[in-house]
Design an enzyme around this catalytic site. Structure first.
Site, PDB file in Angstrom:
ATOM      1  N   GLN A  82       4.312   2.757   0.471  1.00  0.00           N
ATOM      2  CA  GLN A  82       3.956   3.592  -0.675  1.00  0.00           C
ATOM      3  C   GLN A  82       3.274   4.926  -0.388  1.00  0.00           C
ATOM      4  O   GLN A  82       3.614   5.951  -0.989  1.00  0.00           O
ATOM      5  CB  GLN A  82       3.065   2.786  -1.637  1.00  0.00           C
ATOM      6  CG  GLN A  82       2.815   3.505  -2.926  1.00  0.00           C
ATOM      7  CD  GLN A  82       1.890   2.803  -3.893  1.00  0.00           C
ATOM      8  OE1 GLN A  82       1.351   3.418  -4.780  1.00  0.00           O
ATOM      9  NE2 GLN A  82       1.687   1.510  -3.757  1.00  0.00           N
ATOM     10  N   SER A  83       2.291   4.911   0.537  1.00  0.00           N
ATOM     11  CA  SER A  83       1.472   6.125   0.679  1.00  0.00           C
ATOM     12  C   SER A  83       2.308   7.319   1.146  1.00  0.00           C
ATOM     13  O   SER A  83       2.313   8.390   0.517  1.00  0.00           O
ATOM     14  CB  SER A  83       0.334   5.869   1.671  1.00  0.00           C
ATOM     15  OG  SER A  83       0.874   5.545   2.950  1.00  0.00           O
ATOM     16  N   ASP A 138      18.142   4.049  15.047  1.00  0.00           N
ATOM     17  CA  ASP A 138      17.252   3.191  15.828  1.00  0.00           C
ATOM     18  C   ASP A 138      16.455   4.125  16.739  1.00  0.00           C
ATOM     19  O   ASP A 138      16.987   4.675  17.703  1.00  0.00           O
ATOM     20  CB  ASP A 138      18.076   2.181  16.650  1.00  0.00           C
ATOM     21  CG  ASP A 138      17.180   1.288  17.502  1.00  0.00           C
ATOM     22  OD1 ASP A 138      15.972   1.577  17.609  1.00  0.00           O
ATOM     23  OD2 ASP A 138      17.702   0.306  18.069  1.00  0.00           O
ATOM     24  N   ASN A 161       3.789   7.254   8.254  1.00  0.00           N
ATOM     25  CA  ASN A 161       2.617   6.406   7.962  1.00  0.00           C
ATOM     26  C   ASN A 161       2.799   5.049   8.634  1.00  0.00           C
ATOM     27  O   ASN A 161       2.591   4.007   8.021  1.00  0.00           O
ATOM     28  CB  ASN A 161       2.365   6.256   6.454  1.00  0.00           C
ATOM     29  CG  ASN A 161       3.444   5.494   5.732  1.00  0.00           C
ATOM     30  OD1 ASN A 161       4.622   5.784   5.890  1.00  0.00           O
ATOM     31  ND2 ASN A 161       3.062   4.518   4.917  1.00  0.00           N
ATOM     32  N   PHE A 162       3.197   5.084   9.911  1.00  0.00           N
ATOM     33  CA  PHE A 162       3.297   3.854  10.690  1.00  0.00           C
ATOM     34  C   PHE A 162       1.895   3.362  11.042  1.00  0.00           C
ATOM     35  O   PHE A 162       0.914   4.104  10.936  1.00  0.00           O
ATOM     36  CB  PHE A 162       4.051   4.113  12.001  1.00  0.00           C
ATOM     37  CG  PHE A 162       5.527   4.346  11.803  1.00  0.00           C
ATOM     38  CD1 PHE A 162       6.306   3.420  11.121  1.00  0.00           C
ATOM     39  CD2 PHE A 162       6.129   5.472  12.311  1.00  0.00           C
ATOM     40  CE1 PHE A 162       7.664   3.627  10.948  1.00  0.00           C
ATOM     41  CE2 PHE A 162       7.484   5.695  12.143  1.00  0.00           C
ATOM     42  CZ  PHE A 162       8.264   4.776  11.464  1.00  0.00           C
ATOM     43  N   ARG A 169       4.660   4.979  20.478  1.00  0.00           N
ATOM     44  CA  ARG A 169       5.516   3.997  21.167  1.00  0.00           C
ATOM     45  C   ARG A 169       6.988   4.354  21.036  1.00  0.00           C
ATOM     46  O   ARG A 169       7.810   3.961  21.855  1.00  0.00           O
ATOM     47  CB  ARG A 169       5.254   2.576  20.627  1.00  0.00           C
ATOM     48  CG  ARG A 169       3.904   2.012  21.061  1.00  0.00           C
ATOM     49  CD  ARG A 169       3.818   0.511  20.831  1.00  0.00           C
ATOM     50  NE  ARG A 169       3.759   0.153  19.424  1.00  0.00           N
ATOM     51  CZ  ARG A 169       2.653   0.170  18.682  1.00  0.00           C
ATOM     52  NH1 ARG A 169       1.490   0.519  19.224  1.00  0.00           N
ATOM     53  NH2 ARG A 169       2.685  -0.170  17.415  1.00  0.00           N
ATOM     54  N   LYS A 201      -4.376  -1.818  10.771  1.00  0.00           N
ATOM     55  CA  LYS A 201      -3.360  -1.627   9.741  1.00  0.00           C
ATOM     56  C   LYS A 201      -4.064  -1.715   8.388  1.00  0.00           C
ATOM     57  O   LYS A 201      -4.991  -2.506   8.226  1.00  0.00           O
ATOM     58  CB  LYS A 201      -2.313  -2.734   9.807  1.00  0.00           C
ATOM     59  CG  LYS A 201      -1.363  -2.616  10.979  1.00  0.00           C
ATOM     60  CD  LYS A 201      -0.318  -3.705  10.896  1.00  0.00           C
ATOM     61  CE  LYS A 201       0.676  -3.570  12.033  1.00  0.00           C
ATOM     62  NZ  LYS A 201       1.709  -4.618  11.963  1.00  0.00           N
ATOM     63  N   VAL A 202      -3.578  -0.953   7.441  1.00  0.00           N
ATOM     64  CA  VAL A 202      -4.255  -0.947   6.136  1.00  0.00           C
ATOM     65  C   VAL A 202      -3.248  -0.904   4.991  1.00  0.00           C
ATOM     66  O   VAL A 202      -2.279  -0.149   5.040  1.00  0.00           O
ATOM     67  CB  VAL A 202      -5.217   0.263   6.045  1.00  0.00           C
ATOM     68  CG1 VAL A 202      -5.720   0.462   4.625  1.00  0.00           C
ATOM     69  CG2 VAL A 202      -6.420   0.061   6.974  1.00  0.00           C
ATOM     70  N   GLU A 204      -3.092  -0.854   0.468  1.00  0.00           N
ATOM     71  CA  GLU A 204      -3.810  -0.324  -0.699  1.00  0.00           C
ATOM     72  C   GLU A 204      -5.212  -0.916  -0.922  1.00  0.00           C
ATOM     73  O   GLU A 204      -6.213  -0.212  -0.921  1.00  0.00           O
ATOM     74  CB  GLU A 204      -2.934  -0.575  -1.938  1.00  0.00           C
ATOM     75  CG  GLU A 204      -3.615  -0.323  -3.265  1.00  0.00           C
ATOM     76  CD  GLU A 204      -3.912   1.144  -3.508  1.00  0.00           C
ATOM     77  OE1 GLU A 204      -3.032   1.980  -3.263  1.00  0.00           O
ATOM     78  OE2 GLU A 204      -5.042   1.449  -3.954  1.00  0.00           O
ATOM     79  N   ASP A 233      -3.015   4.233  -1.746  1.00  0.00           N
ATOM     80  CA  ASP A 233      -1.685   4.640  -1.308  1.00  0.00           C
ATOM     81  C   ASP A 233      -1.258   5.965  -1.925  1.00  0.00           C
ATOM     82  O   ASP A 233      -1.125   6.978  -1.241  1.00  0.00           O
ATOM     83  CB  ASP A 233      -0.664   3.564  -1.695  1.00  0.00           C
ATOM     84  CG  ASP A 233      -0.654   2.416  -0.705  1.00  0.00           C
ATOM     85  OD1 ASP A 233      -1.079   2.618   0.430  1.00  0.00           O
ATOM     86  OD2 ASP A 233      -0.211   1.320  -1.076  1.00  0.00           O
ATOM     87  N   GLY A 312     -19.702   9.903 -15.939  1.00  0.00           N
ATOM     88  CA  GLY A 312     -20.248  11.255 -16.045  1.00  0.00           C
ATOM     89  C   GLY A 312     -21.539  11.281 -16.826  1.00  0.00           C
ATOM     90  O   GLY A 312     -22.170  10.248 -17.060  1.00  0.00           O
ATOM     91  N   GLY A 313     -21.936  12.451 -17.265  1.00  0.00           N
ATOM     92  CA  GLY A 313     -23.216  12.632 -17.959  1.00  0.00           C
ATOM     93  C   GLY A 313     -23.150  12.276 -19.442  1.00  0.00           C
ATOM     94  O   GLY A 313     -24.163  12.296 -20.123  1.00  0.00           O
TER      95      GLY A 313
END
Ligand code: CAO
Length: 491
Positions: A82-83, A138, A161-162, A169, A201-202, A204, A233, A312-313
């Site tokens: 997604q990101s 490939d 975004n690997f 690699r 690895k990350v 969302e 993401d 907010g205020g």
């Protein structure tokens, strides 16, 4: 020595001897006129440079008819999930030629995730990959690497975004890319920036939790919560898109590419900035706009969860409307903005609160927010969320109905602006998507369906890389562009 006057100079000028022809000199007037003309041109050039900042003359074509904002920019898109795809989809909507490189036979993993229609690309994929072209390569095959190097030479930006280290690699280190094409911008999303977690690895929700959003979302007496908006993401994808166009702008001056890095933790923290603001305010006393202040509950040493209190205020809350709680979305967000307090008092039927010192000032109201919102809710519960919205808007009272995804999907005004669009797809039929939320008056977005896996492989090899039919056949025969054939289990 005194200068001769113009008159004397003219008189004393040498005349040609009798019988001798005067040497052919251009008439003085012509020389002067030429000099003046060229000076004028130089001045005009200089003025244009200063006032136009070196820009071309403003286009005389109607707005929206002079191409797209990022026309001519070519993106080598190594993104997945997604990101990254959010970022490259935006660039494609602005007119960049986005070439999505996918693993032969598999492609972006989301093509098959959360599938609703059998054998068709999922909505997860189609809604994040509009206006792109797809090529299968490939990247670990020697011939695949050859094709990729050619693509690197022909593109302006590589976006990926690997997981950390995956691009290296593949042999696509910054040094390799920069040497192959010094103008190439290499843009990456990672979970974390340099530091103890840089190799992780990350996804969302991990980013929402590590970026400060989850600890500040939810109710004080409940656990941390993640939000439905994909701030880790899609939020980071947006940050990356800005980084890329900024680097492209700098490249017009420097001529060279650079690395752009957006860490998801950083992106979330940037979006949770007001909560870091509150963290520092804690040292100086309680956070008076949080309802726990009015409830007399002491604050700890970290920004607490604030339920639906306004960030907010101007104090705000989600209040029930007619139909709640049976209808899970019969609610309205109501803000008691100070300048319209008197109008609020009249609308809800508490005119004495306008002058009562217990309610008349924002400071006096802060400890009583629960009581005040309970009274306002008595009024909102007599109206549907849309009726309440209509009445409150007449008095400029900031509010907004809680809209369900069903209501948003059916909203005709969002269809008109292109924020919600219907898209045709050859294998899944018509589906609904979110269009470009950023509207440019001179670069109008046309939402085109996402590509099928490898749909443009031949087109890209021929039109972008200008490879001959023989070369293409050779590369294809090497297996670099197709999935390895499955071995017959019985054999
Ligand atoms: N040809 C050959 N190999 C390919 C390929 C291609 N065209 N495209 C990808 N691959 C390979 C990669 O080289 C990598 O192989 P190695 O690890 O053996 O070198 C492998 O596919 C998987 O890549 P990955 O590690 O990025 O994918 P994953 O599914 O294991 O992890 C994710 C997914 C999202 C957790 C990880 O990519 C990540 O942390 N990305 C950075 C943060 C991010 O963007 N997260 C948001 C994701 S959206 O919620």
């Amino acid at each position: 020595m005194a200068k001769k006057s113009k008159k004397t100079a003219k008189k004393t000028a040498k005349k040609p001897a009798k019988g001798k022809a005067a040497p052919k000199k251009p008439a003085r007037r012509t020389v002067v006129a030429k000099a003046v003309k060229s000076a004028k041109k130089a001045v005009a050039r200089a003025v244009a440079k200063i006032s136009g900042n070196g820009l071309p003359k403003p286009s005389s074509k109607p707005f929206g008819m002079d191409g797209k904002a990022l026309q001519g920019v070519r993106i080598l898109d190594f993104t997945h999930v997604q990101s990254g795809p959010t970022c490259t989809q935006l660039l494609a909507w602005f007119g960049a030629d986005v070439i999505k490189v996918e693993r032969p036979g598999i492609g972006d993993i989301t093509r098959g995730q959360l599938r609703d229609v059998p054998n068709a690309d999922s909505l997860y994929f189609t809604m994040l990959n509009h206006n792109k072209r797809s090529i299968t390569i490939d990247s670990k095959h020697p011939q695949g690497k050859r094709v990729l190097d050619e693509l690197i030479k022909s593109c302006d930006v590589l976006v990926e975004n690997f997981a950390p280290g995956a691009l290296d690699r593949m042999g696509l280190t910054w040094d390799h890319v920069h040497k192959t094409n010094p103008r190439m911008i290499v843009a990456s999303v990672k979970g974390f920036g340099p530091g103890p977690y840089e190799d992780c690895k990350v996804y969302e929700n991990v980013a929402q939790c590590t970026g400060g959003s989850a600890s500040t979302t939810g109710f004080r007496d409940g656990p941390p919560l993640v939000t439905g908006a994909q701030i880790g993401d899609s939020g980071t994808g947006l940050h990356l898109a800005l980084g890329i166009v900024t680097a492209l702008f700098q490249r017009t001056r420097t001529g060279r590419g650079q690395k752009v890095l957006c860490a998801m933790q950083d992106g979330v923290l940037n979006l949770a900035r007001v909560k870091l603001r509150d963290q520092q305010r804690l040292k100086h006393g309680p956070l008076t706009e949080y309802s726990q202040y009015g409830e007399g509950i002491p604050f700890g040493d970290a920004t607490p969860r604030a339920g639906n209190d306004s960030g907010g205020g101007q104090p705000g809350r989600i209040l029930m409307c007619k139909g709640a709680p049976d209808d899970p979305n019969a609610y309205i967000y109501f803000i008691t903005q100070a300048p319209v307090w008197e109008a609020i008092c009249d609308v809800i039927g508490e005119p004495t609160w306008k002058s009562d010192p217990e309610y008349a000032t924002p400071k006096a109201r802060l400890p009583k927010l629960n009581q005040i919102f309970a009274r306002i809710e008595q009024w909102t519960m007599t109206k549907t969320k849309f009726e309440a919205m209509e009445i409150l808007n007449q008095y400029d009272i900031p509010c907004g109905p809680i809209l369900s995804m069903k209501e948003l999907a059916e909203d005709q005004s969002l269809r008109k602006t292109g924020t919600v669009v219907e898209v045709e797809h050859p294998t899944r039929g018509t589906y609904l998507s979110v269009g470009n939320p950023i509207k440019l008056s001179d670069s109008i977005t046309e939402v085109k369906r996402s590509p099928l896996l490898g749909e443009h492989t031949d087109e890209i090899l021929t039109d972008v890389l200008k490879l001959s039919a023989k070369d293409i056949a050779e590369i294809k025969a090497s297996g670099a562009l197709s999935a390895p054939e499955k071995k017959d289990k019985a054999a």
